[in-house]
Design a protein around this motif. Structure first.
Motif, short mmCIF file in Angstrom:
data_model
loop_
_atom_site.label_atom_id
_atom_site.label_comp_id
_atom_site.label_asym_id
_atom_site.label_seq_id
_atom_site.Cartn_x
_atom_site.Cartn_y
_atom_site.Cartn_z
N TYR A 41 -50.72 31.34 -56.39
CA TYR A 41 -49.42 31.24 -55.81
C TYR A 41 -48.87 32.27 -54.73
O TYR A 41 -48.23 32.00 -53.73
N ALA A 42 -49.61 33.58 -54.93
CA ALA A 42 -49.36 34.31 -53.91
C ALA A 42 -49.90 33.81 -52.42
O ALA A 42 -49.38 34.07 -51.43
N LEU A 43 -51.16 33.24 -52.59
CA LEU A 43 -51.73 32.62 -51.47
C LEU A 43 -50.78 31.51 -51.01
O LEU A 43 -50.54 31.03 -49.82
N TRP A 44 -50.27 30.64 -51.92
CA TRP A 44 -49.24 29.45 -51.39
C TRP A 44 -48.22 30.06 -50.73
O TRP A 44 -48.04 29.49 -49.92
N PHE A 45 -47.49 31.18 -51.40
CA PHE A 45 -46.28 31.31 -50.66
C PHE A 45 -46.47 32.23 -49.49
O PHE A 45 -45.62 32.11 -48.56
N ARG A 46 -47.79 32.62 -49.22
CA ARG A 46 -48.14 33.39 -47.99
C ARG A 46 -48.30 32.21 -47.02
O ARG A 46 -47.91 32.28 -46.07
N GLY A 47 -48.95 31.00 -47.39
CA GLY A 47 -49.17 29.91 -46.17
C GLY A 47 -47.60 29.28 -46.32
O GLY A 47 -47.42 29.02 -44.88
N VAL A 48 -46.83 29.27 -47.15
CA VAL A 48 -45.53 28.56 -46.80
C VAL A 48 -44.62 29.47 -45.73
O VAL A 48 -44.12 28.93 -44.87
N ALA A 49 -44.96 30.86 -45.81
CA ALA A 49 -44.30 31.68 -44.80
C ALA A 49 -44.90 31.65 -43.45
O ALA A 49 -44.14 31.81 -42.37
N ARG A 50 -46.23 31.17 -43.44
CA ARG A 50 -46.96 31.26 -42.09
C ARG A 50 -47.20 29.84 -41.62
O ARG A 50 -47.21 29.71 -40.21
N LEU A 51 -47.22 28.85 -42.16
CA LEU A 51 -47.37 27.40 -41.78
C LEU A 51 -45.95 26.45 -41.91
O LEU A 51 -45.16 26.67 -42.59
N GLU A 52 -46.21 25.24 -41.26
CA GLU A 52 -45.22 24.39 -41.39
C GLU A 52 -45.10 24.03 -42.71
O GLU A 52 -46.00 23.67 -43.50
N SER A 53 -43.91 23.52 -43.23
CA SER A 53 -43.64 22.98 -44.69
C SER A 53 -44.48 21.65 -44.90
O SER A 53 -45.20 21.61 -45.63
N GLY A 54 -44.42 20.91 -43.60
CA GLY A 54 -45.31 19.64 -43.72
C GLY A 54 -46.86 19.89 -44.21
O GLY A 54 -47.64 19.26 -44.80
N ALA A 55 -47.28 20.89 -43.27
CA ALA A 55 -48.62 21.46 -43.28
C ALA A 55 -49.05 21.76 -44.68
O ALA A 55 -50.19 21.41 -45.14
N VAL A 56 -48.17 22.54 -45.20
CA VAL A 56 -48.50 23.30 -46.64
C VAL A 56 -48.58 22.08 -47.74
O VAL A 56 -49.54 21.90 -48.55
N SER A 57 -47.53 21.38 -47.47
CA SER A 57 -47.69 20.23 -48.56
C SER A 57 -48.61 19.25 -48.67
O SER A 57 -49.36 18.75 -49.61
N MET A 58 -49.16 19.10 -47.43
CA MET A 58 -50.34 18.12 -47.39
C MET A 58 -51.53 19.05 -48.02
O MET A 58 -52.36 18.25 -48.48
N LEU A 59 -51.40 20.19 -47.97
CA LEU A 59 -52.69 20.95 -48.80
C LEU A 59 -52.75 20.76 -50.14
O LEU A 59 -53.87 20.88 -50.84
N GLY A 60 -51.75 20.52 -50.80
CA GLY A 60 -51.58 20.08 -52.07
C GLY A 60 -52.25 18.94 -52.67
O GLY A 60 -52.50 18.99 -53.85
#
Length: 299
Positions: free
Chosen positions: A220-239
């Motif tokens: 989740y630390a990696l996830w929230f790091r990505g949330v801060a750096r990437l677009e929300s739509g891009a992060v959600s696709m990684l799910g």
């Protein structure tokens, strides 16, 4: 650090989350979903608080409680309800609607433009997940469907709000705040609704350590790091990497069959994830500056 590296690090989180089903069924006692969620979240959150020595300021307590509820407490409870009342394939397919929900919520809460390519990638990913995990035993239960869609909506809202509310602290601190809040919110529910756990075996302890230290604190630390750096739509696709990992582990570890249709579904999901990263990428002039994000003393 390059955007590709940010994507790969963020993708590690849902890839590891795909092991949750295997670890839960093979290493943990059944019938204690809320208690196990508490034991996954609260110790990991407290550990991160001890390591980072960073507590949320008073002005952030409400936001942290809401994020802990959306990303952990509410999400995990609804996830377990869906898992108990629906075949795993149906639950996973409903969960894959999260990417579409993020696109809608990001438009309203962040002002992110809705891109046709991003919508198409999310829709194709849902199709791929369906081919990957749906089987002939698929059944529809109204409560289970509501829980599955509610869980997807909870995680989608948590993802977008985690992007909107970015405190000037490390991802480890932000993760620790939310895990602790989620665990504390779940603790009374576990005490009121479930009996005490039986004596834990070595396998139980190993499973809890994996889900807490790796499947919660680290990922989740990696996830929230990505949330801060990437677009929300891009992060959600990684799910979407989560069901791919789950099916792959079932094939390798449990000897489950993998049909050509499932292989096609996995290929579609991976292709949609790749396309989604390109479709969701913000143009330089449209990117939201970090300076516009609220600070801890904001109301």
């Amino acid at each position: 650090m390059s955007r590709t590296t940010d994507i790969l690090l963020t993708a590690l989180a849902p890839a590891v989350w795909g092991s949750t089903y295997l670890v839960t069924t093979e290493a943990l006692p059944g019938g204690y979903p809320v208690t196990l969620a508490v034991l996954r979240a609260l110790p990991a959150g407290l550990l991160l608080l001890m390591v980072t020595r960073c507590l949320p300021p008073r002005a952030w307590l409400g936001r942290v409680a809401l994020l802990g509820s959306l990303n952990f407490a509410l999400f995990w409870v609804l996830l377990f309800v869906a898992a108990y009342r629906l075949p795993g394939g149906v639950a996973a397919t409903l969960g894959s609607f999260q990417a579409m929900m993020v696109i809608i919520l990001a438009r309203g809460w962040l002002g992110t433009p809705v891109r046709a390519g991003a919508v198409a990638a999310a829709a194709i990913a849902v199709l791929g997940v369906g081919l990957l995990v749906l089987g002939p035993e698929a059944a529809l239960d109204p409560v289970g469907i509501a829980a599955g869609l509610g869980g997807a909506a909870s995680m989608a809202a948590g993802t977008v709000l985690s992007r909107k509310w970015q405190p000037p602290v490390s991802a480890l601190s932000f993760t620790g705040w939310q895990l602790t809040a989620g665990g504390l919110l779940l603790l009374p529910l576990a005490l009121l609704t479930e009996p005490p756990l039986p004596p834990r075996s070595a396998a139980n302890l190993a499973g809890l350590a994996w889900l807490g230290l790796i499947g919660a604190a680290a990922t989740y630390a990696l996830w929230f790091r990505g949330v801060a750096r990437l677009e929300s739509g891009a992060v959600s696709m990684l799910g979407m990497m989560s069901p791919v990992t789950a099916v792959t582990l079932g094939w390798i570890w449990l000897g489950q069959s993998l049909t050509p249709v499932q292989g096609l579904g996995a290929a579609i999901v991976l292709g949609a994830v790749w396309f989604g990263q390109r479709a969701n990428r913000a143009r330089p002039d449209a990117a939201q500056p970090a300076a516009a994000l609220p600070q801890p003393n904001a109301t």
